[in-house]
Write an enzyme that holds these catalytic residues in place. Structure first.
Site, PDB file in Angstrom:
ATOM      1  N   ASP A 330       0.821  -1.218   0.000  1.00  0.00           N
ATOM      2  CA  ASP A 330       0.000   0.000   0.000  1.00  0.00           C
ATOM      3  C   ASP A 330       0.852   1.264   0.000  1.00  0.00           C
ATOM      4  OD1 ASP A 330      -2.186  -1.605   0.133  1.00  0.00           O
ATOM      5  OD2 ASP A 330      -3.033  -0.694   1.940  1.00  0.00           O
ATOM      6  N   HIS A 475       3.506  -2.102   3.692  1.00  0.00           N
ATOM      7  CA  HIS A 475       3.524  -0.744   3.125  1.00  0.00           C
ATOM      8  C   HIS A 475       4.870  -0.438   2.471  1.00  0.00           C
ATOM      9  CE1 HIS A 475      -0.009  -0.562   5.661  1.00  0.00           C
ATOM     10  NE2 HIS A 475      -0.377   0.533   4.992  1.00  0.00           N
TER      11      HIS A 475
END
Ligand code: ZN
Length: 521
Positions: A330, A475
């Protein structure tokens, strides 16, 4: 709340009303077992004296080994008194039944106050339902503390419901039931071995002769003293559950009582009375509060839980028997970390899914193109990573359009997968996503990797939660910040891949895992 007993004390009574007239047919015998009840008995008897009953009734007070003025009090009212020297509720009820002449035997307790239509309601129950063998109803509670009666009044309907369910309709509430005299004789009366639950024992043995009717209009007000027993309100509820409710279940499941001894519960002092109307208001408030809390809980789950489907379809994992999982990243692209992650994935020949932020895709067009070129999938993670779910629908649609156009301008693809920023959902966000032709994808396996807790910690926590069909999140970026440190994710990734491979897992992209299209063009 006010002192109960004043309202009854104002009523006058005539001692002659209960005098038995010889030869007269008695419709209902009211039986009150009483052990040392000089304090509350007058109020019970006054409420019985004040009955609006068209039939004939007698009152039998069973003095159950009292050492106080119980009998004298009863004498002042002119009721019939019988003595039972063996202490115990079942002995006392049975003694009262033996002395009764009524066709119907109505049972109540000395700490109970009856409404003026109590006897009429009992009689009407038998008149309108000729096939029933008994009738029971509801209880409202007053007590010596304020909290416990409130709590029990609020919970009482739940208990009635459960009792009826468990007993399949065959139960009597001790202070509020009536049974046909002939039926009680047929089944041999009360089981005097029982210290508690004798009411339900009678109900369950009498059931072969007919039904027991639960009359919603038949109610009494009784005290919570049997559960107060020198404890807090929660302790009182515990006593109620322990003494009565568990015993009740025990009886119906194991056909024997759980509690074999009962303590004396007489206590002096004031009683606080709550009117039926006040109880109705308290219940309305409590139930509304409960419904409100449940709704809040549903909304919180709907917004914050990555697995919730409350506001619409949300893919968060795939139910599969295959050992496959999907890696997702992400908030990228974010250099140099996204490129380092791509290198690792290339080395292991693994395809992943990147939920990119539109702004970042424009900032790192070459990295974005590389993601696609190397066979990974690009998903939409909004344009600027705001708290999108609280925005109005048109703003959400704008964000999605901006992000879609940004990704298209760099890659020539319109992603179909949308991951809301922070994973937070709202009904209007779900609706905007759906109308834009996208699907929401969340996750099942996450750790707080963005807080950089150490690569060992990241690896362990991701591995811990892994299941077949898991969607893993790590992430490679940090919202729209460029160059945010993601070195721990980069360090952890090879370890996660190797551990999962050792466990026999294979890696697929999210569209492969879910069996859906990756792009809308
Ligand atoms: Zn994010």
């Amino acid at each position: 709340m006010r002192n109960v007993l004043k309202f009854l004390a104002a009523k006058s009574f005539s001692a002659t009303k209960f005098m038995e007239k010889s030869g007269e047919k008695i419709d209902i015998s009211v039986i009150i077992p009483a052990h040392n009840e000089e304090e509350l008995l007058p109020f019970c008897l006054k409420s019985l004296e004040a009955q609006n009953f068209s039939g004939v009734y007698e009152i039998i007070l069973v003095d159950n080994a009292s050492t106080d003025r119980t009998s004298q009090v009863a004498e002042e009212f002119g009721v019939k008194i019988v003595y039972e020297g063996r202490k115990g509720i079942a002995y006392a009820r049975q003694k009262g039944a033996s002395a009764a002449h009524g066709d119907i035997l109505a049972f109540t307790d000395a700490d109970t106050i009856l409404p003026p239509d109590w006897l009429e309601n009992i009689q009407q129950s038998f008149n309108t339902h000729p096939d029933i063998i008994g009738v029971t109803g509801k209880m409202y509670f007053f007590g010596q503390s304020k909290k416990l009666p409130i709590l029990i009044n609020v919970l009482a309907p739940l208990f009635y419901y459960l009792c009826r369910l468990i007993s399949r309709g065959h139960y009597f509430i001790g202070p509020n039931f009536a049974i046909r005299h002939d039926i009680l004789e047929k089944i041999g009366g009360f089981n005097t071995k029982l210290a508690i639950g004798e009411d339900n024992d009678v109900a369950s043995r009498a059931k072969r002769f007919g039904k027991i009717y639960f009359n919603k209009n038949l109610w009494v007000t009784t005290s919570t003293r049997r559960w107060e027993h020198g404890s807090s309100s929660l302790g009182g509820v515990k006593n109620l559950l322990n003494l009565y409710f568990l015993n009740f279940i025990w009886y119906f499941v194991f056909k024997k009582p759980r509690v074999n001894e009962f303590y004396d519960v007489r206590r002096g002092g004031d009683y606080y009375f709550i009117t039926k109307d006040a109880i109705a208001k308290i219940r309305l408030f409590a139930y509304s509060l409960f419904v409100f809390m449940v709704l809040i809980a549903i909304v919180v789950i709907g917004v914050f839980s990555p697995s919730s489907q409350v506001f619409g379809k949300n893919y968060w994992r795939e139910k599969t028997s295959q050992k496959i999982v999907a890696l997702t990243f992400d908030d990228g692209p974010n250099e140099p970390y996204t490129s380092e992650i791509l290198d690792i994935l290339a080395k292991y020949k693994i395809k992943a899914t990147f939920f990119v932020v539109g702004e970042n895709a424009l900032y790192y067009p070459e990295t974005t193109k590389r993601i696609l070129r190397e066979g990974h999938v690009i998903g939409d993670h909004s344009y600027s990573h705001p708290f999108l779910f609280i925005n109005k629908k048109s703003t959400i649609e704008q964000e999605i359009t901006l992000a879609q156009n940004a990704i298209y301008s760099v890659t020539g693809k319109y992603p179909r997968l949308f991951r809301p920023p922070h994973g937070f959902k709202s009904p209007w966000l779900m609706s905007a996503v759906k109308q834009s032709g996208l699907v929401v994808v969340e996750w099942s396996d996450i750790t707080r990797d963005w807080a950089q807790p150490g690569e060992k910690n990241i690896t362990e926590r991701i591995i811990q939660k892994i299941e077949r069909g898991s969607i893993i999140v790590l992430h490679d970026g940090d919202q729209t910040r460029h160059g945010s440190d993601r070195s721990q994710e980069v360090e952890a990734l090879p370890q996660i891949i190797e551990e999962l491979k050792n466990k026999g897992y294979q890696f697929v992209t999210v569209p492969e895992l879910l069996g859906i299209n990756a792009y809308n063009n």
